[in-house]
Structures are given as C-alpha cells and as structure tokens.
Design a protein around this motif. Structure first.
Motif, PDB file in Angstrom:
ATOM      1  N   CYS A 143       0.820  -1.218   0.000  1.00  0.00           N
ATOM      2  CA  CYS A 143       0.000   0.000   0.000  1.00  0.00           C
ATOM      3  C   CYS A 143       0.854   1.268   0.000  1.00  0.00           C
ATOM      4  N   PHE A 144       2.153   1.125   0.211  1.00  0.00           N
ATOM      5  CA  PHE A 144       3.077   2.258   0.180  1.00  0.00           C
ATOM      6  C   PHE A 144       3.041   2.962  -1.174  1.00  0.00           C
ATOM      7  N   VAL A 145       2.598   2.258  -2.220  1.00  0.00           N
ATOM      8  CA  VAL A 145       2.527   2.853  -3.553  1.00  0.00           C
ATOM      9  C   VAL A 145       1.587   4.044  -3.579  1.00  0.00           C
ATOM     10  N   ILE A 146       0.538   4.053  -2.759  1.00  0.00           N
ATOM     11  CA  ILE A 146      -0.461   5.123  -2.817  1.00  0.00           C
ATOM     12  C   ILE A 146       0.091   6.455  -2.291  1.00  0.00           C
ATOM     13  N   PRO A 147       0.671   6.526  -1.062  1.00  0.00           N
ATOM     14  CA  PRO A 147       1.239   7.816  -0.642  1.00  0.00           C
ATOM     15  C   PRO A 147       2.391   8.275  -1.521  1.00  0.00           C
ATOM     16  N   VAL A 148       3.213   7.335  -2.012  1.00  0.00           N
ATOM     17  CA  VAL A 148       4.308   7.733  -2.907  1.00  0.00           C
ATOM     18  C   VAL A 148       3.747   8.321  -4.195  1.00  0.00           C
ATOM     19  N   LEU A 149       2.715   7.701  -4.742  1.00  0.00           N
ATOM     20  CA  LEU A 149       2.105   8.193  -5.968  1.00  0.00           C
ATOM     21  C   LEU A 149       1.464   9.559  -5.763  1.00  0.00           C
ATOM     22  N   MET A 150       0.840   9.781  -4.609  1.00  0.00           N
ATOM     23  CA  MET A 150       0.237  11.081  -4.331  1.00  0.00           C
ATOM     24  C   MET A 150       1.293  12.176  -4.238  1.00  0.00           C
ATOM     25  N   VAL A 151       2.416  11.851  -3.609  1.00  0.00           N
ATOM     26  CA  VAL A 151       3.504  12.836  -3.501  1.00  0.00           C
ATOM     27  C   VAL A 151       4.089  13.138  -4.880  1.00  0.00           C
ATOM     28  N   LEU A 152       4.327  12.101  -5.685  1.00  0.00           N
ATOM     29  CA  LEU A 152       4.869  12.301  -7.020  1.00  0.00           C
ATOM     30  C   LEU A 152       3.891  13.091  -7.896  1.00  0.00           C
ATOM     31  N   SER A 153       2.595  12.802  -7.771  1.00  0.00           N
ATOM     32  CA  SER A 153       1.596  13.540  -8.546  1.00  0.00           C
ATOM     33  C   SER A 153       1.559  14.998  -8.124  1.00  0.00           C
ATOM     34  N   TRP A 154       1.714  15.249  -6.836  1.00  0.00           N
ATOM     35  CA  TRP A 154       1.737  16.618  -6.317  1.00  0.00           C
ATOM     36  C   TRP A 154       2.929  17.386  -6.899  1.00  0.00           C
ATOM     37  N   ILE A 155       4.077  16.711  -6.988  1.00  0.00           N
ATOM     38  CA  ILE A 155       5.298  17.393  -7.437  1.00  0.00           C
ATOM     39  C   ILE A 155       5.335  17.557  -8.959  1.00  0.00           C
ATOM     40  N   PHE A 156       5.087  16.458  -9.683  1.00  0.00           N
ATOM     41  CA  PHE A 156       5.321  16.466 -11.129  1.00  0.00           C
ATOM     42  C   PHE A 156       4.073  16.786 -11.950  1.00  0.00           C
ATOM     43  N   LEU A 157       2.909  16.316 -11.507  1.00  0.00           N
ATOM     44  CA  LEU A 157       1.675  16.612 -12.242  1.00  0.00           C
ATOM     45  C   LEU A 157       0.933  17.807 -11.669  1.00  0.00           C
ATOM     46  N   LEU A 215       2.687   6.930 -12.488  1.00  0.00           N
ATOM     47  CA  LEU A 215       2.741   8.370 -12.755  1.00  0.00           C
ATOM     48  C   LEU A 215       3.029   8.631 -14.228  1.00  0.00           C
ATOM     49  N   CYS A 216       4.014   7.927 -14.766  1.00  0.00           N
ATOM     50  CA  CYS A 216       4.337   8.079 -16.192  1.00  0.00           C
ATOM     51  C   CYS A 216       3.164   7.648 -17.074  1.00  0.00           C
ATOM     52  N   GLN A 217       2.485   6.587 -16.661  1.00  0.00           N
ATOM     53  CA  GLN A 217       1.330   6.126 -17.424  1.00  0.00           C
ATOM     54  C   GLN A 217       0.224   7.181 -17.443  1.00  0.00           C
ATOM     55  N   GLU A 218      -0.060   7.772 -16.285  1.00  0.00           N
ATOM     56  CA  GLU A 218      -1.118   8.789 -16.229  1.00  0.00           C
ATOM     57  C   GLU A 218      -0.782   9.978 -17.118  1.00  0.00           C
ATOM     58  N   TYR A 219       0.458  10.457 -17.042  1.00  0.00           N
ATOM     59  CA  TYR A 219       0.837  11.598 -17.868  1.00  0.00           C
ATOM     60  C   TYR A 219       0.744  11.259 -19.352  1.00  0.00           C
TER      61      TYR A 219
END
Length: 397
Positions: A143-157, A215-219
């Motif tokens: 489940c660690f993927v979810i907070p990491v993904l939220m942080v990456l989305s906040w920074i890059f997207l 993240l790359c997939q979403e972008y």
C-alpha cells in the motif's frame, strides 16, 4: 452570512459553520446526492473491480504454477510484453507521420526505455519478495505505492488534493488492515520468513517503482495516447524482460515439465496481464492513477474469495467488511475532483481530473454554453462550434 426567512440566528450560524467545513473538506462544489451517485461513478467502480479481477486471475494462475514447481517470473512478464508488442507496437508501426513508431523512437526512446525498465523491475522485485517475507507484510507494505504516488503527482503533475481525498485513502487503508487481520485470524500468513528485512525492503522498492510507472502512465495517456504508451511498453518491455530472462532463468525454464496444463496456465496468466495492461490506461484516463490503485486494493480480496473454493482457505466475515470499506473509500476519493495543472500545453491553467460529480457538471456547462452561443460563428467564419473538454484530457486516437 444573512439568515434566510424563517431561520433563527443560531440555526443560521450552524448552517454557515457546516458550509465552511464542507468547503474545507470538499472544495467549493455544491454537490447534491444526484451529482455524487452517477452512472459515471458506477462505471468507474465496475471498471476498477474488473481490473482487480484480472489481477486475481494472475494470482490464481501463479499459485497453480508455484504448486507445479514453476518459478519463472521473467518468462511470465516476457509473454505479457510480447503480446503488447504484437498488437500495440505493430499498430504504431503502421501509423504515418509523427505518430509512427520510428518517429516516436527518434524523439523519446530514452524516456520510454526508462519507463519500461521501471515497470519490469517493479514486477520482478515484488515476485522476489515472496521468497523472503510473508504475505501479510507484502499486503501491508504494498500500500506504500499510494502515498508515494500522491507525492509524485503533487510534485510532477501539480495535482492538488482536498482533505477528503486523504480521508478516503485512510479509509481504504483501514479496509486493508481488516483484510490482513482476517488473514491472521485464519492463519493464512503464507510466504517465507527467511529474510524478512530483505523481503520488506523489496516490497517497498517495488511500491516506489510502481508509483513512478503509474505516474508516467497517467501523464502519457492523458497528454498523448494509450496506444503509444502500450506500444512503447511492449517494445522496450519485451527487450528488457527477454534479456533479464536469458540471464536469470535459463535453468528454471529448462526444468519445467511442459504439458497441456502448464501451457494453459501460462496462457491464462499472459492473457490476464495483457487485459490488465490494456484496460488500466482507460480507467486511469477516466480518473487518476491514485484512484485506480485504491480500487486495486480489492484484488487480494478477490484472490481470497477464489482461494476459498480452489485452495480451501478459511472464510472470515472481516473479508466482506474489508471489501465494503475499501469501496467506500474509493467512492469518497472520486466524488470530489482533484485539480491538476495542464502540463501538456505548458500553461498554468487548471483542469479537473475526471470524477463522477465533475463530469456531470462539465457536461451541463458545455450544453448550456452551446445553447447560449448557438448561431454565433467562430472567428474563422466557419460557423463550427469547437469546444475543448473543460477537464483538459486529450481524446483517444
């Protein structure tokens, strides 16, 4: 705030306080019940659960392959990427102009190589983790993927979340905890404990790699096309997994006793993975990578339900509670749109990621705007009414 007719000042203050709290948690949207529980939300839930069932299919086939003494994770990944290569990569090869595979490779080969490498290694590390740690640890740490993904989305997207989104994530995590608790009560803590620290570390690494890949997939699917993303993943994924398979698994592959049952399991696994990779970008484009990962938390539950019939697992009512709680958290996350800067056009404008309430409001705005402007020509004099979707998502090609 002025009190409406018939309201006493204390009631007025209560309503004002309630509106302020609602605005804090959900934003300025005035969401009615009909704007929340829409067909769009129902479709998103169904599609997310379809992805979970595909993951369940991969888990069941892996279980049967493991019982048959087959341990070839790279061969299984290679079959999936090869199917992507034979469909989406070939589709890119027959395109013309800038969307042709050769033009894409010429301009962006390095980026797609890194994306494919991240995806391949994410799949490999989580499979390796089962050799060193327990299923409970993997379920929790994955489940660690979810907070990491939220942080990456906040920074890059540049995605901006409301407090309700964080509450929804916590609710989903509580559902996962209920599932793990049911596993412990049923004494279904499978896996190895030969090197728990190494295994847990591999799970965390895998979660971080999955977050980068998603993240790359979403972008890519929101700013380019789904076919381009899958075509490049098939091309580079086949190369990387093929090389890694040749280095790591030649003995394991030659040790396989091939029969119709083993072949059928490999085919079933490859088709489930191919369906997952093909279908997931569609759901990501409708919502977001974070929302999709929240929905995929139910995949372990589908695997458990199958295991009750196929592998005689013990049933617990906590599994049902876990499923309901995770779905509730997923609904909470999707009813309020996230705001993301439109990176595809290099400006600071905002668009809304798709959510059930948001899409319905956008459609109403578009229809109303069209009716008001009906009969008015564009500046080019053609009389065409061209209106880009206000959520800023590119159309599929």
């Amino acid at each position: 705030m002025d009190c409406e007719a018939g309201e006493v000042p204390s009631q007025c203050r209560s309503w004002g306080s309630l509106r302020r709290w609602r605005s804090f948690f959900c934003g300025p949207q005035n969401l009615a019940l009909k704007d929340v529980f829409t067909w769009q939300l129902f479709k998103t839930i169904l599609m997310g659960q379809a992805l979970s069932m595909l993951i369940c299919g991969t888990a069941v086939t892996c279980q049967y392959l493991s019982e048959a003494g087959v341990a070839t994770p790279m061969l299984q990944s290679f079959l999936n990427y090869a199917l992507l290569l034979l469909t989406y990569t070939l589709a890119l090869a027959f395109r013309k102009g800038e969307n042709n595979i050769f033009q894409i490779l010429k301009r962006k080969w390095c980026k797609y190589l890194l994306m494919a490498l991240t995806d391949v290694e994410a799949n490999y590390t989580v499979v390796k983790a089962y050799q060193y740690t327990t299923l409970t640890s993997i379920q929790l740490l994955d489940c660690f993927v979810i907070p990491v993904l939220m942080v990456l989305s906040w920074i890059f997207l540049k995605t901006r979340y409301k407090p309700l989104h964080f509450i929804a994530v916590v609710v989903c995590m509580l559902g996962v905890c209920a599932m793990v608790g049911a596993d412990l009560l049923a004494r279904r803590d499978q896996g190895s404990s030969s090197n728990v620290l190494l295994g847990d570390g591999l799970v965390l690494v895998s979660a971080a790699l999955y977050a980068v890949s998603n993240l790359c997939q979403e972008y890519t699917v929101k700013n380019l096309t789904r076919v381009e993303f899958l075509g490049m993943m098939g091309f580079f994924g086949t190369l990387i997994s093929g090389v890694q398979m040749a280095i790591l698994e030649p003995k394991a592959i030659t040790a396989i006793i091939w029969d119709w049952r083993i072949c059928l399991l490999f085919v079933a696994y490859a088709l489930c993975m191919y369906g997952l990779y093909s279908f997931m970008p569609v759901v990501v484009k409708m919502t977001s990578a974070t929302a999709v990962n929240l929905s995929l938390l139910t995949a372990d539950l589908f695997s458990l339900f199958c295991g009750i019939f196929l592998f005689h697992y013990s049933f617990s009512g906590l599994y049902i509670v876990s499923f309901v709680v995770i779905i509730l958290g997923f609904i909470m996350f999707n009813i309020v749109p996230t705001h993301t800067t439109d990176l595809s056009h290099g400006n600071d404008g905002e668009y809304h990621l798709a959510s059930s309430a948001d899409i319905q409001q956008n459609e109403d705005v578009i229809i109303e705007d069209f009716l008001q402007k009906d009969g008015v020509e564009n500046q080019d004099g053609t009389g065409c009414k061209r209106k880009e979707p206000c959520n800023g998502l590119s159309a599929s090609k």
